[in-house]
Design a protein around this motif. Structure first.
Motif, mmCIF file in Angstrom:
data_model
loop_
_atom_site.group_PDB
_atom_site.id
_atom_site.type_symbol
_atom_site.label_atom_id
_atom_site.label_comp_id
_atom_site.label_asym_id
_atom_site.label_seq_id
_atom_site.Cartn_x
_atom_site.Cartn_y
_atom_site.Cartn_z
ATOM 1 N N PHE A 372 0.864 -1.193 -0.195
ATOM 2 C CA PHE A 372 -0.046 -0.097 -0.010
ATOM 3 C C PHE A 372 0.999 1.373 0.189
ATOM 4 O O PHE A 372 0.824 2.123 -0.745
ATOM 5 C CB PHE A 372 -0.807 -0.105 1.178
ATOM 6 N N ALA A 373 1.922 1.470 0.914
ATOM 7 C CA ALA A 373 2.650 2.399 1.013
ATOM 8 C C ALA A 373 3.408 2.463 -0.473
ATOM 9 O O ALA A 373 3.630 3.847 -0.644
ATOM 10 C CB ALA A 373 3.649 2.356 2.253
ATOM 11 N N ARG A 374 4.066 1.685 -0.746
ATOM 12 C CA ARG A 374 4.962 1.663 -2.106
ATOM 13 C C ARG A 374 4.116 2.013 -3.056
ATOM 14 O O ARG A 374 4.197 2.887 -3.971
ATOM 15 C CB ARG A 374 5.352 0.291 -2.456
ATOM 16 N N GLY A 375 2.660 1.686 -3.160
ATOM 17 C CA GLY A 375 1.642 2.000 -4.334
ATOM 18 C C GLY A 375 1.414 3.401 -4.227
ATOM 19 O O GLY A 375 1.469 4.145 -5.173
ATOM 20 N N SER A 381 4.353 9.836 -6.837
ATOM 21 C CA SER A 381 5.557 10.422 -7.633
ATOM 22 C C SER A 381 5.549 10.294 -9.102
ATOM 23 O O SER A 381 6.478 10.590 -9.975
ATOM 24 C CB SER A 381 6.785 9.273 -7.331
ATOM 25 N N GLY A 382 4.221 9.919 -9.765
ATOM 26 C CA GLY A 382 4.110 9.798 -10.962
ATOM 27 C C GLY A 382 4.225 8.925 -11.901
ATOM 28 O O GLY A 382 4.130 8.577 -13.090
ATOM 29 N N ASN A 383 4.489 7.726 -10.989
ATOM 30 C CA ASN A 383 5.090 6.488 -11.844
ATOM 31 C C ASN A 383 3.581 5.484 -11.725
ATOM 32 O O ASN A 383 3.412 4.684 -10.600
ATOM 33 C CB ASN A 383 5.869 6.007 -11.108
ATOM 34 N N ALA A 384 2.759 5.769 -12.956
ATOM 35 C CA ALA A 384 1.654 4.904 -12.704
ATOM 36 C C ALA A 384 1.862 3.407 -12.803
ATOM 37 O O ALA A 384 1.044 2.546 -12.197
ATOM 38 C CB ALA A 384 0.922 5.156 -13.628
ATOM 39 N N ALA A 385 2.696 3.083 -13.523
ATOM 40 C CA ALA A 385 3.182 1.704 -13.891
ATOM 41 C C ALA A 385 3.638 0.866 -12.410
ATOM 42 O O ALA A 385 3.203 -0.166 -12.045
ATOM 43 C CB ALA A 385 4.148 1.449 -14.756
ATOM 44 N N VAL A 417 -4.738 2.471 -4.331
ATOM 45 C CA VAL A 417 -3.541 2.547 -5.006
ATOM 46 C C VAL A 417 -3.975 2.681 -6.553
ATOM 47 O O VAL A 417 -3.455 3.250 -7.359
ATOM 48 C CB VAL A 417 -2.734 1.343 -4.894
ATOM 49 N N GLY A 418 -5.135 1.938 -6.846
ATOM 50 C CA GLY A 418 -5.544 1.869 -8.259
ATOM 51 C C GLY A 418 -6.177 3.191 -8.696
ATOM 52 O O GLY A 418 -5.909 3.721 -9.921
ATOM 53 N N ALA A 419 -6.920 3.953 -7.712
ATOM 54 C CA ALA A 419 -7.322 5.350 -7.937
ATOM 55 C C ALA A 419 -6.134 6.248 -8.123
ATOM 56 O O ALA A 419 -6.321 7.132 -9.197
ATOM 57 C CB ALA A 419 -8.172 5.769 -6.940
ATOM 58 N N LEU A 420 -5.284 6.162 -7.183
ATOM 59 C CA LEU A 420 -4.302 7.036 -7.472
ATOM 60 C C LEU A 420 -3.326 6.956 -8.858
ATOM 61 O O LEU A 420 -2.580 7.673 -9.211
ATOM 62 C CB LEU A 420 -3.390 7.076 -6.149
ATOM 63 N N ASP A 425 -1.737 8.705 -14.208
ATOM 64 C CA ASP A 425 -1.831 8.667 -15.684
ATOM 65 C C ASP A 425 -2.600 9.851 -16.314
ATOM 66 O O ASP A 425 -2.775 9.969 -17.523
ATOM 67 C CB ASP A 425 -2.617 7.523 -15.960
ATOM 68 N N GLY A 426 -2.984 10.835 -15.575
ATOM 69 C CA GLY A 426 -3.658 11.989 -15.850
ATOM 70 C C GLY A 426 -5.017 12.072 -16.069
ATOM 71 O O GLY A 426 -5.758 12.832 -16.437
#
Length: 540
Positions: A372-375, A381-385, A417-420, A425-426
């Motif tokens: 959860f924290a990593r996600g 940080s802008g890293n969706a993948a 995490v999925g929402a963020l 991804d904009g």
């Protein structure tokens, strides 16, 4: 049996002072400390056993009421040794085997339930001379009898009803009423916002709290019963009194922090857990659990270095293989990164202690905190993948999780995490919509007793996203909802301050700024939000 009572106008504080100063090194304590539990409050639990066994039984139940499991187990063994015909000694052993009722059902594997059933059979074989004693044994038997065919909720409901009958059949037996209240309180439904079981337990405990002010179980179980945002104020008196009732019991020193946390009284929470860790000596899961509360409280005061130090002290304590300890180990580093908004740090959190030193596979709901924290860190940080990788990991951990409560919690974490990741991804509007759904789902549940609070509340993250996307008025509304449930949460106060400023409500911005500066008056770290509060200035 009067085992000791510390009298003071603020007994919880007197207990803190009694165990020493505020600095401690857990490693040294663990090497030198032995528990000497004498001041435990007053417990009189009548059993049909010898005089010596009766005295030992009272002490054992005093230990039980403060969840001092190792010592309680040894004391019940003393009862059996003093009087081999005292069947209630084995009932006591069975009660201890069940551990903390508020950790059920995840803490009750089949072999433990089998051991409880065996102990109850030993109780019958040793001797139960009254219907009352037989009632106690049969009530607990109701919990384990159909363990292979009935689910946990059905069996604990049977236990609650059976203990209620013991209490009704023995109206002069206060202990039966107290244990009935304990099981009733522990048997709550997390989605029940009427708190029906908690209210039933409170109706039993409140009169006893007035008539028996030095009974450890009454104060202890009142704290558990009121450990919810809308009820917490009712538990303040018990929180302030419990540590003075049983000042030698580490759990009695820790438990007040549950209520102090619910009302946002961070300094008292820290003091409670320092005292508890000192008394415990880093020997049991109580230390690790308490340090998580301490880390959380320090972070709400912008005492980031103190929070880091507390985490390191926890890591120096004796390792305990328990899901509450695993939760604390995963939660503390996650809190340190996320509460400070250090997203890159969160995105790269290791799972500590290292996997080869701790059996994480046993505790997927604890490991989920790391994912959860990593996600969150990756997404913000802008890293969706990378965020989606952690979402997939959360899905796998959800599948490995047993208890339904934790399955839902891990699912909510995955939703967040999925929402963020959509934000990263904009896809901002989709992100906001998904966060609203996650926040509503999280609001419908209750926090577990093992944690002082959510790692990051879904609604707080929703407010952050709204604020970052030029919707300050909407963000301010969401921060207010968070603060109503989690008073004095630092990030929510700071967010509300910025949202009010951007919305043009300078009076409200200044009020939040003043609140933040006062709350963080003893901060040991620089935070941008404190600098912003200083620039906004005091309310005119």
């Amino acid at each position: 049996m009067k085992i000791g009572f510390l009298a003071s106008g603020r007994p919880w504080l007197a207990a803190v002072l009694a165990v020493g100063g505020l600095g401690l090194g857990s490693s040294a304590i663990a090497q030198e400390h032995t528990h000497d539990l004498t001041r435990l409050g007053t417990v009189e639990f009548k059993v049909e056993c010898s005089a010596t066994a009766q005295e030992d039984f009272n002490r054992a139940m005093a230990l039980y009421h403060s969840f001092a499991w190792n010592e309680a187990s040894a004391s019940f063994a003393d009862v059996a040794a003093a009087d081999p015909a005292c069947g209630m000694a084995h009932w006591g052993r069975a009660m201890v085997m069940l551990d903390n009722p508020f950790l059920w059902p995840g803490n009750l594997p089949p072999d433990k339930l089998d051991a409880v059933a065996d102990a109850l059979e030993e109780a019958r074989s040793a001797g139960l001379t009254t219907e009352r004693e037989q009632g106690y044994v049969e009530a607990l038997q109701a919990f384990v009898r159909d363990r292979d065919s009935l689910d946990h909720r059905s069996r604990v409901q049977a236990f609650e009803e059976a203990m209620g009958k013991v209490a009704a059949d023995n109206p002069d037996d206060m202990e039966a009423s107290i244990l009935h209240a304990l099981v009733t309180s522990a048997n709550f439904e997390p989605a029940d916002k009427t708190y029906a079981n908690q209210m039933r337990a409170a109706e039993i405990l409140e009169p006893l709290f007035q008539s028996h002010p030095d009974h450890p179980g009454v104060a202890h179980y009142m704290i558990h019963t009121y450990d919810y945002p809308s009820l917490a104020e009712h538990g303040l008196e018990a929180a302030r009194r419990y540590a003075g009732i049983a000042p030698d019991a580490p759990h009695a020193l820790h438990m007040p922090s549950h209520i102090f946390t619910r009302v946002g009284n961070w300094e008292d929470s820290i003091a409670s857990n320092i005292a508890s860790a000192k008394a415990d000596g880093g020997m049991t899961l109580n230390t690790h659990h308490g340090y998580d509360y301490m880390v959380y409280a320090h972070l709400q005061l912008a005492q980031d270095q103190a929070a880091q130090d507390a985490m390191q002290q926890a890591r120096g304590a004796t390792k305990v293989d328990h899901f509450a300890t695993a939760f604390a180990y995963a939660a503390m580093p996650a809190r340190l990164a996320l509460e400070r908004g250090e997203w890159a740090e969160a995105a790269n959190l290791a799972l500590e202690p290292p996997a080869d030193a701790y059996p994480w596979q046993k505790y997927p709901h604890a490991e989920a905190i790391n994912a959860f924290a990593r996600g969150i860190g990756a997404a913000l940080s802008g890293n969706a993948a990378a965020a989606r990788d952690q979402q997939v990991r959360l899905e796998a951990l959800r599948e490995a999780t047993g208890p339904a409560y934790w399955v839902e919690q891990v699912e909510i974490q995955g939703d967040i995490v999925g929402a963020l990741s959509l934000c990263a991804d904009g896809q901002v509007q989709d992100c906001i919509a998904a966060l609203k759904q996650a926040a509503a789902r999280e609001d419908a549940t209750e926090k577990h007793v093992v944690t002082p609070g959510p790692i990051l509340p879904a609604r707080e993250l929703l407010a952050d996203v709204l604020l970052a996307n030029d919707q300050p008025a909407e963000a301010l509304t969401e921060y207010a909802v968070v603060l109503a449930k989690e008073p004095n949460r630092y990030r929510a106060v700071a967010g509300a301050m910025e949202a009010a400023k951007k919305a043009g409500d300078l009076d409200k911005a200044r009020a939040h700024a003043a609140h933040l500066l006062k709350q963080a008056g003893k901060a040991d770290s620089e935070r941008a939000s404190l600098q912003s509060a200083q620039r906004i200035g005091p309310r005119q």
